[in-house]
Write a protein that holds these residues in place. Structure first.
Motif, short mmCIF file in Angstrom:
data_model
loop_
_atom_site.label_atom_id
_atom_site.label_comp_id
_atom_site.label_asym_id
_atom_site.label_seq_id
_atom_site.Cartn_x
_atom_site.Cartn_y
_atom_site.Cartn_z
N UNK A 227 0.84 -1.21 0.00
CA UNK A 227 0.00 0.00 0.00
C UNK A 227 0.87 1.25 0.00
N UNK A 229 3.88 1.54 -0.89
CA UNK A 229 4.64 1.64 -2.13
C UNK A 229 3.83 2.36 -3.19
N UNK A 230 2.55 1.99 -3.28
CA UNK A 230 1.67 2.65 -4.24
C UNK A 230 1.54 4.13 -3.93
N UNK A 231 1.43 4.47 -2.64
CA UNK A 231 1.30 5.87 -2.23
C UNK A 231 2.57 6.66 -2.54
N UNK A 233 4.18 6.26 -5.20
CA UNK A 233 4.23 6.43 -6.65
C UNK A 233 4.79 5.26 -7.41
N UNK A 234 5.04 4.15 -6.74
CA UNK A 234 5.53 2.97 -7.44
C UNK A 234 4.36 2.30 -8.15
#
Lengths: 357, 510
Positions: A227, A229-231, A233-234
């Motif tokens: 989660x 990581x997504x935040x 920008x990955x």
């Protein structure tokens, strides 16, 4: 005075070495090799015959190649908190594809043996690799975009894959009669088995990607906290997809090696249970199934441990029916020594010992 | 005052007395000869900055990290709290800041887990559910205890955690920042419960960063600073200003706490413009304009759609109605990656699950968003990574032995600073700060807000979200007020006070 500080420094360095994540896997490998040496004085001997190197060590390297390829592909998958249990089936599909496309016949023209394949060998090899890649993309799509749990998503192909392989070979064991193809799994280059170079190339590629691109960082981050990581920008989905695709590709490559080595493709037995050995190799190498930090070299060592173990059981004469038990015991010991609980116990023991001095 | 001077006389014998507590971690001397007393029938607040040793002291007391030296007596008897089980057996119960229950079990199961009432060898569900409901009713919480815990908001989950702590015979109740996710109303409910418990003779150790709450409930205050006991005080003998000085160890400029920033408004061009934007299941019909060099505060109660707004603007939840425009051009954010490419950064409310990547080093955490923005192949050389990380560690005063320490080992405030550094490193044009100061001590809070405001002066746009309305009013140039996932109005700050915001929330005229 000087001497004590020297030994102290050495002890500290030794302790740092012992804490290195690759220390235990390497120790296990070395111990296995030494055990072999104890039973067979010629174990470490390597001789050159007609420009080819021969010996037990070369043999182990060569035989470990397919597993090493599959396990190297599996490592990034496991690092993202995933797992791919379909690799064994993908090996079978790839082997079947190559075998059916190449087939091959031998003609004797003017007393010279010539070989003819159904389709050009390069096409067959690319097709087999392409099929492996497709399998990986399928798995990756299910995990990254459909959001299935990795073990379930890849279980589908694990079950279906063997069926696909059998469909390709029409339920038969397809034999390959095409000499040039055998070079892949049994040929020699610069004195060493060709397969070893393939493993080195795949390892080299992965190593380069991890060192010179952000791939290693992103994969580790996704494995630790998808989660967050997504935040940050990955593009976690894209990377996950790629990781599974690569795993499929390397399983495809392993399928080529195996079919070339045994000169046939058996939809039922090619790569059977290889997924478990691959997962084992990754874990033996110190990569946690919980995802996060991973070690490619560790995986390679893991694969070598497994192959050496197989070699050992045969060479020291463990009855074949007890093979798996021996394997299980070694795996158990290695895994237990790597567990946090045991590590803590060992550290505590060491501290009390030093404190008591 | 230091640890050697005698503590003020107290009426009775303490139920808990910790003396000479010493604890070292690799590289950190976390507690130095600390003394702490807790009396039955009191609420005793432990205060101190991040890294002062509060958490460590609590962990010593709960047996998570046994002390290296010192003794602990419980009702006059010396005890050795070497494991959490030992502490629980001694009647010490803890409610942690982060709810650590099982989200997919029912409320009742969570409360009585491990101690299910049985009848004829089987779990007696009827009794279990009744007991749980009664217990929660005592906390003025009337909910269906058979539903899974995660179907309730965090605030309710927090109450369940407290109920769980109370469900066994506890002599000492430790509340480690239990209020950080509760709104004002819920805090009052909790305090009512605490007062009842106090009257029954329970000894309550309370940890909070909120001064209001400290003074609202405490009988005594113990202040720690840099791992040492600063002093123990009766609450009426310790004015707020003195308390802050004692925590920080120096005079701090409290003016900057109270000075409205509005007059510094140098708002530039519109950076982000949302028109009738919405996400199904989230905010609806959102009109919002965020300008360069301006702090836009989001006012509203818990659940009013503040975080949902942030998620919409950052591309976490796609905008499926209305439009977003960045710099005058229409923008579609399919993922945070897209928003980051447009120069937006987001410090999420839930630092642990959405912010930090615990096992990665401080360096890797700081450069992560920058790297993601650069893409896979333009990998920052290690040297650059260290240079960037070291620069921000210095600039923001992140307390860490080095840039290679896993970020999960830092204290909350330092993690938050590292997250701020992560976004500052991307050279953003707009930052969304969702509760950036939650669970952070006064000094760190000031430091973080100072950094943020310095950035706005350089033209950064900020969307500021906080449940402390006072903070929103103080920091923002404009305040957009949300209610029920819709914007209900906008107020220019500087001229308004909290009351005006609350009126708008309540639906009244300005």
């Amino acid at each position: 005075m000087n001497q004590t500080s020297n030994t102290g420094g050495m002890r500290a360095r030794g302790a740092a070495l012992a804490r290195h994540p690759l220390f235990l896997p390497l120790l296990a490998l070395v111990a296995l090799l030494l055990l072999n040496r104890a039973f067979n004085p010629h174990f470490f001997q390597i001789v050159n015959q007609d420009g080819h190197w021969f010996g037990s060590l070369i043999d182990i390297l060569n035989r470990a190649s397919p597993l090493a390829l599959v396990a190297l592909g599996m490592t990034p998958v496991i690092a993202t908190r995933g797992v791919d249990v379909s690799v064994g089936a993908v090996v079978a599909i790839s082997a079947a594809t190559a075998a059916v496309l190449i087939g091959g016949q031998m003609h004797i023209v003017n007393g010279v043996e010539t070989y003819a394949s159904n389709v050009p060998m390069s096409v067959a090899i690319l097709a087999a690799l392409g099929v492996g890649l497709l399998c990986g993309l399928w798995n990756g799509t299910l995990v990254a975009w459909v959001g299935m749990q990795p073990i379930i998503a890849t279980l589908i192909l694990m079950v279906a894959g063997r069926g696909i392989a059998q469909l390709l070979t029409a339920g038969q064991i397809v034999t390959i009669y095409y000499q040039p193809y055998f070079y892949l799994g049994a040929g020699y280059l610069f004195g060493l088995p060709f397969a070893v170079y393939l493993v080195a190339a795949v390892l080299g590629l992965l190593w380069w990607l991890m060192k010179h691109t952000a791939l290693g960082l992103f994969i580790t981050a996704i494995g630790i906290n998808p989660v967050a990581s997504g935040f940050a920008g990955i593009k976690a989905r894209t990377i996950t997809l790629c990781v599974y695709a690569f795993c499929g590709l390397s399983a495809g490559l392993a399928g080529l090696l195996i079919s070339s080595n045994v000169k046939s493709a058996d939809g039922n037995n090619a790569g059977l249970l290889m997924e478990l050995d691959a997962i084992l190799a990754v874990t033996l190498g110190g990569t946690s199934l919980g995802g996060g930090h991973f070690s490619l070299i560790g995986t390679l060592i893991g694969a070598l441990i497994i192959q050496t173990l197989t070699y050992t059981t045969y060479s020291i004469g463990v009855p074949p029916e007890a093979n798996l038990v021996v394997k299980a015991i070694v795996v158990f010991v290695v895994c237990v020594t790597q567990s946090d609980v045991v590590k803590k116990l060992v550290i505590r023991e060491r501290m009390t010992l030093e404190g008591g001095r | 005052m230091n640890a050697n001077t005698p503590l003020p006389a107290a009426p009775a014998l303490p139920i808990l007395h910790m003396r000479g507590i010493d604890k070292r971690f690799p590289g950190v001397h976390a507690l130095k000869n600390v003394e702490f007393r807790l009396f039955p029938g009191e609420v005793h607040t432990l205060m101190g900055q991040n890294g002062a040793g509060k958490s460590t002291l609590i962990k010593v007391l709960t047996g998570v990290h046994p002390a290296d030296a010192g003794e602990i007596t419980l009702a006059g008897q010396q005890v050795h709290l070497t494991a959490p089980e030992a502490a629980e057996a001694a009647g010490i119960r803890t409610v942690y800041q982060e709810v650590n229950l099982c989200p997919n079990l029912s409320v009742a199961e969570n409360i009585y887990i491990g101690r299910f009432p049985k009848r004829a060898g089987r779990i007696d569900w009827a009794t279990l559910n009744r007991a749980a409901a009664d217990l929660l009713a005592g906390l003025a919480l009337h909910i269906d205890v058979t539903r899974p815990l995660n179907t309730y908001p965090i605030a309710v989950q927090q109450m369940v955690a407290i109920a769980r702590a109370l469900s066994v015979d506890a002599r000492i109740l430790i509340l480690d920042e239990p209020t950080s996710s509760l709104d004002e109303d819920e805090v009052q409910k909790l305090f009512t419960v605490l007062r009842q418990l106090k009257a029954r003779g329970m000894a309550i150790l309370f940890v909070t960063h909120f001064l209001e709450q400290t003074y609202g409930i405490s009988d005594r205050i113990t202040v720690l600073r840099n791992g040492e006991l600063e002093g123990e005080y009766r609450v009426d003998e310790l004015p707020r200003l003195t308390l802050i000085h004692k925590m920080v160890g120096r005079q701090i400029d409290l003016e900057s706490l109270n000075q409205p920033q509005a007059n510094a408004a140098t708002a530039g061009e519109t950076f982000l413009n949302a028109r009738d934007a919405g996400h199904s299941g989230g905010v609806q019909g959102l009109d919002l304009e965020i300008r360069a060099g301006e702090v836009l505060g989001l006012g509203g109660l818990l659940g009013s759609g503040r975080t949902e707004t942030a998620r919409l603007l950052f591309g976490v939840d796609g905008c499926d109605s209305g439009q977003l425009a960045v710099g005058g051009k229409q923008a579609h954010f399919k993922s945070p990656h897209d928003a980051i490419q447009h120069g937006i950064g987001y410090c999420p409310e839930d630092r642990k699950t959405e912010g930090i990547i615990a096992d990665l080093s401080v360096r890797e955490n700081i450069i992560l968003a920058l790297q993601a923005k650069r893409g896979l192949f333009r990998y920052l050389p290690k040297k650059r990574q260290y240079a960037i990380a070291d620069e921000y560690i210095k600039q923001l005063g992140i307390k860490t032995p080095d840039a290679d320490r896993p970020i999960g080992l830092l204290s909350g405030g330092n993690q938050q600073k590292a997250l701020l550094a992560r976004w500052m490193a991307t050279d953003p044009k707009m930052l969304i700060l969702d509760e950036p100061t939650r669970g952070i001590d006064v000094a760190a809070k000031l430091e973080i807000m100072d950094q943020v405001l310095a950035l706005t002066r350089k033209g950064l746009a900020i969307l500021f979200i906080s449940s402390e309305m006072g903070e929103v009013v103080r920091v923002s140039h404009r305040i957009a007020v949300l209610r029920d996932r819709r914007k209900v109005g906008e107020l220019p700050a500087g001229s308004v006070d909290e009351q005006a915001v609350f009126q708008l929330i309540a639906g009244g005229e300005q």
